[in-house]
Motif scaffolding. Sequence first.
Motif, PDB file in Angstrom:
ATOM      1  N   LEU A  48       0.802  -1.220   0.000  1.00  0.00           N
ATOM      2  CA  LEU A  48       0.000   0.000   0.000  1.00  0.00           C
ATOM      3  C   LEU A  48       0.840   1.278   0.000  1.00  0.00           C
ATOM      4  CD1 LEU A  48      -2.846   1.172  -0.018  1.00  0.00           C
ATOM      5  CD2 LEU A  48      -2.840   1.040   2.483  1.00  0.00           C
ATOM      6  N   PRO A  49       1.930   1.349   0.767  1.00  0.00           N
ATOM      7  CA  PRO A  49       2.731   2.586   0.736  1.00  0.00           C
ATOM      8  C   PRO A  49       3.289   2.921  -0.651  1.00  0.00           C
ATOM      9  CG  PRO A  49       3.335   1.252   2.634  1.00  0.00           C
ATOM     10  CD  PRO A  49       2.416   0.421   1.792  1.00  0.00           C
ATOM     11  N   ARG A  50       3.317   1.945  -1.546  1.00  0.00           N
ATOM     12  CA  ARG A  50       3.848   2.183  -2.894  1.00  0.00           C
ATOM     13  C   ARG A  50       2.764   2.500  -3.912  1.00  0.00           C
ATOM     14  NH1 ARG A  50       9.147   0.967  -3.620  1.00  0.00           N
ATOM     15  NH2 ARG A  50      10.174  -0.066  -1.889  1.00  0.00           N
ATOM     16  N   GLY A  51       1.523   2.606  -3.447  1.00  0.00           N
ATOM     17  CA  GLY A  51       0.437   2.957  -4.359  1.00  0.00           C
ATOM     18  C   GLY A  51      -0.201   1.736  -4.996  1.00  0.00           C
ATOM     19  N   TRP A  52      -0.913   1.954  -6.083  1.00  0.00           N
ATOM     20  CA  TRP A  52      -1.663   0.887  -6.741  1.00  0.00           C
ATOM     21  C   TRP A  52      -0.799   0.042  -7.672  1.00  0.00           C
ATOM     22  CZ3 TRP A  52      -5.823  -1.941  -6.391  1.00  0.00           C
ATOM     23  CH2 TRP A  52      -6.207  -2.698  -7.485  1.00  0.00           C
ATOM     24  N   LEU A  53      -0.021   0.661  -8.517  1.00  0.00           N
ATOM     25  CA  LEU A  53       0.653  -0.049  -9.611  1.00  0.00           C
ATOM     26  C   LEU A  53       1.698  -1.050  -9.119  1.00  0.00           C
ATOM     27  CD1 LEU A  53       1.233   2.880 -12.115  1.00  0.00           C
ATOM     28  CD2 LEU A  53      -0.540   1.117 -12.204  1.00  0.00           C
ATOM     29  N   ALA A  54       1.633  -2.251  -9.672  1.00  0.00           N
ATOM     30  CA  ALA A  54       2.654  -3.255  -9.384  1.00  0.00           C
ATOM     31  C   ALA A  54       3.901  -2.996 -10.230  1.00  0.00           C
ATOM     32  CB  ALA A  54       2.117  -4.652  -9.656  1.00  0.00           C
ATOM     33  N   ILE A  55       3.690  -2.556 -11.470  1.00  0.00           N
ATOM     34  CA  ILE A  55       4.783  -2.223 -12.383  1.00  0.00           C
ATOM     35  C   ILE A  55       4.824  -0.704 -12.509  1.00  0.00           C
ATOM     36  CG2 ILE A  55       5.692  -2.512 -14.727  1.00  0.00           C
ATOM     37  CD1 ILE A  55       5.490  -5.166 -13.239  1.00  0.00           C
TER      38      ILE A  55
END
Length: 194
Positions: free
Chosen positions: A111-118
């Motif tokens: 979650l701390p990195r936002g939505w995008l996996a790539i």
Amino acid sequence: MIAKIMNGFDRVVAACQRYDFIALLGIRLYLLPVIYVGAHSKVVGFSAAVAWFGAPASEGGLGLPFPVAFAFLAAATEVLGLLCIALGLFTRVMAIPMMVLMSAASAMVHLPRGWLAIADKSMESSQRLAGFLSWLAENFPGRYNYITELGDPVILNNGIEFAATYFIMLLVLFFYGGGRYISADYWLRRHLAK
């Protein structure tokens, strides 16, 4: 006319529902390598998992209390989840701790990195990769071609996208079970119903 089309469509869907077990089997098969990677890394690298669970966030860890206990619970849940989902055994029950584990991982890691996996092209990490690839193309065209011949390299953002997808798949297994015919749950229920 529209009612006839809708009735015809409903009949086709009803006929196809005999094969609904394929979707649940597909979800189970899709999740197996995902769960395996997590379980394998925690079992084989248990001490590294404990260190990561216990290290403070400032050092790249999760900062959890009782890191040995949490690492053991995570590894045990993934190993048991892997076996149960593979066999379709206690699928609904096993989906619950797997969803809890996925939620915890999502909240703490992804979650701390936002939505995008790539990472998308606008993110700094992607721009750095693009700069590196340009440098590589200019200075080492053979290496550049080797690296890019199978597709464009990407940067993992490690956002919540994949974790949310896996959670939804586990939620489907919770509501619908392992499916008919190709799950131990189905045969166990049939045997117990006799």
